[in-house]
Design a protein around this motif. Structure first.
Motif, short mmCIF file in Angstrom:
data_model
loop_
_atom_site.label_atom_id
_atom_site.label_comp_id
_atom_site.label_asym_id
_atom_site.label_seq_id
_atom_site.Cartn_x
_atom_site.Cartn_y
_atom_site.Cartn_z
N LEU A 1 0.87 -1.17 0.00
CA LEU A 1 0.00 0.00 0.00
C LEU A 1 0.91 1.22 0.00
N ALA A 2 0.70 2.13 -0.93
CA ALA A 2 1.60 3.29 -0.98
C ALA A 2 0.96 4.48 -1.68
N ARG A 3 1.54 5.65 -1.38
CA ARG A 3 1.18 6.88 -2.07
C ARG A 3 2.18 7.11 -3.20
N ASP B 1 5.57 8.00 -2.11
CA ASP B 1 6.41 6.97 -1.50
C ASP B 1 7.34 6.31 -2.52
N LEU C 1 -1.26 -0.98 -4.16
CA LEU C 1 -2.60 -0.45 -3.89
C LEU C 1 -2.49 0.99 -3.38
N ASN C 2 -3.48 1.80 -3.75
CA ASN C 2 -3.43 3.23 -3.42
C ASN C 2 -4.87 3.74 -3.38
N ASP C 3 -5.12 4.70 -2.49
CA ASP C 3 -6.46 5.31 -2.46
C ASP C 3 -6.63 6.34 -3.58
N TYR D 1 0.35 9.62 15.43
CA TYR D 1 -0.71 9.59 14.42
C TYR D 1 -2.12 9.82 15.02
N SER E 1 -6.14 10.00 7.72
CA SER E 1 -5.68 9.05 6.69
C SER E 1 -5.02 7.82 7.34
N MET F 1 -5.99 3.99 6.70
CA MET F 1 -4.96 3.00 6.35
C MET F 1 -5.07 1.77 7.26
N ARG G 1 3.62 -8.79 2.68
CA ARG G 1 3.46 -7.33 2.74
C ARG G 1 4.81 -6.65 2.84
#
Ligand code: GDP
Ligand code: MN
Length: 349
Positions: free
Chosen positions: A34-36, A39, A65-67, A121, A126, A130, A152
């Motif tokens: 999972l990353a932006r 990243d 995967l990314n939002d 956090y 966000s 996550m 992962r």
């Protein structure tokens, strides 16, 4: 000299000389990240390590995967580094948003309060999406439905030793469903009522609790209270079919209804760990001593000099976290009646 060109080009035989070199079958498995988009260079480092130490000989696929949609730089760079096939998925909004039963005002007050108390956090929306996504949705993304096992990988991790066997095969052939390299205590302030929710679930679903479970790893008083021990989920190799099972989904949905992903700041690490600890048999959870790993700020450097030399490790054994006071790995060994690797006493603090 004309038979030995000064430089190879990508079209010459030998350019990909390690690709697929490991003999034997492959598991239906994938790496997942999972990353932006931002990243990209941190995940590039992680991929390079995973490829050099393992995957260039095995060529497993990698799902990102990314939002938000991945940009072309992210796709180009990561595809160039991964020796298997790469796939890019955009997460559906309902897997990355507040469910309708969440009271927005209450959630906002919690974030303000946690910000004041300087909880890591604690003020982030966000980060909560996550954690909820990693707890309940990554394994049922359309791209993930093609696979049975996952590994992962997060940005900015290190792998310090060669991996000369296929951990996916080890999982399959030994009936393992979940695995870890580091374990530790969770910050209690982020999960104040997680154990109450867990107990409610256990009461409603006694049929989901494994007979030979790891309650002793999770609780020091037979299940009355949680001792905060969890497997660190930024590294995981596990069974997707287990996460997609009725047991696990019932557990996630029960927690999700209780709202603690937003009214507190439940992490996916304690959620996965409690699920594995209660719904799997002890024998289904694997500790990998020989997968040497770093994610800020903790190191797992294999105990035992022979292992480190044979596997060409480049970690400092003094950094190994396993046997320190804040690690739960000793408990895992004791609960399972496992012998600790040679030399563990020298790494206690
Ligand atoms: P930490 O390890 O708990 O400090 O959290 P990280 O910042 O490493 O986040 C965990 C994982 O989720 C990493 O793989 C991040 O790249 C990813 N991640 C965190 N926040 C977001 C986000 O808002 N969007 C996306 N797409 N990925 C995120
Ligand atoms: Mn991280």
């Amino acid at each position: 000299a004309k038979d030995f060109p000064l430089a190879l080009t990508p079209n010459d035989p030998g350019w990909n000389d390690l690709v697929g070199i490991a003999p034997g079958p492959r598991v239906n498995a994938t790496f997942v990240t999972l990353a932006r988009n931002s990243d990209v260079w941190d995940i590039a480092r992680s991929i390079r390590q995973v490829e050099d130490r393992f995957n260039r000989r095995y060529n497993y696929d990698w799902v990102f995967l990314n939002d938000k949609p991945f940009d072309s730089t992210f796709k180009k760079v990561t595809t160039s580094l991964v020796s298997g096939k790469t796939y890019y998925g955009e997460i559906a909004p309902e897997h990355w948003s507040f469910p309708e039963w969440i009271d927005q005002d209450k959630a906002k007050k919690v974030r303000e309060d946690m910000a004041e108390r300087k909880i890591i956090y604690g003020d982030s929306v966000s980060y909560r999406h996550m954690c909820r996504f990693e707890s309940g949705f990554f394994f049922r993304q359309p791209l993930m439905l093609n696979y049975e096992y996952y590994w992962r990988v997060e940005p900015s991790i290190e792998l310090y030793c060669d991996i000369h066997y296929d951990p996916f095969r080890l999982m399959v052939e030994n009936g393992k469903k979940y695995s870890f390299v580091l374990s530790l205590y969770e910050y209690p302030a982020t999960i104040a009522t997680l154990w109450e929710s867990t107990k409610k679930f256990m009461k409603n679903h006694p049929e989901h609790i494994a007979e030979d479970n790891s309650m002793k790893f999770l609780s020091d008083d037979g299940g009355e209270t949680y001792n905060n021990c969890h497997f660190w989920s930024n590294f995981e190799i596990g069974s997707l079919e287990w996460l997609r099972s009725k047991q696990y989904i019932d557990f996630f949905e029960s927690l999700d209804k209780d709202g603690g992903f937003f009214y507190e700041r439940w992490g996916d690490a304690p959620v996965h760990s409690i699920a594995a600890g209660l719904m799997l048999n002890k024998s289904e959870i694997q500790f990998f001593n020989d997968i040497a790993y770093w994610h800020v700020p903790f190191t797992h450097c294999p105990t035992g000099e022979k292992t480190r030399i044979d596997l060409r490790c480049h970690c400092d054994p003094k950094e190994n976290f396993d046997w320190r006071g804040y690690s739960c790995t000793s408990r895992f060994f004791d609960m399972n009646g496992m012998d600790k690797p040679e030399g563990w006493e020298n790494q206690k603090d």
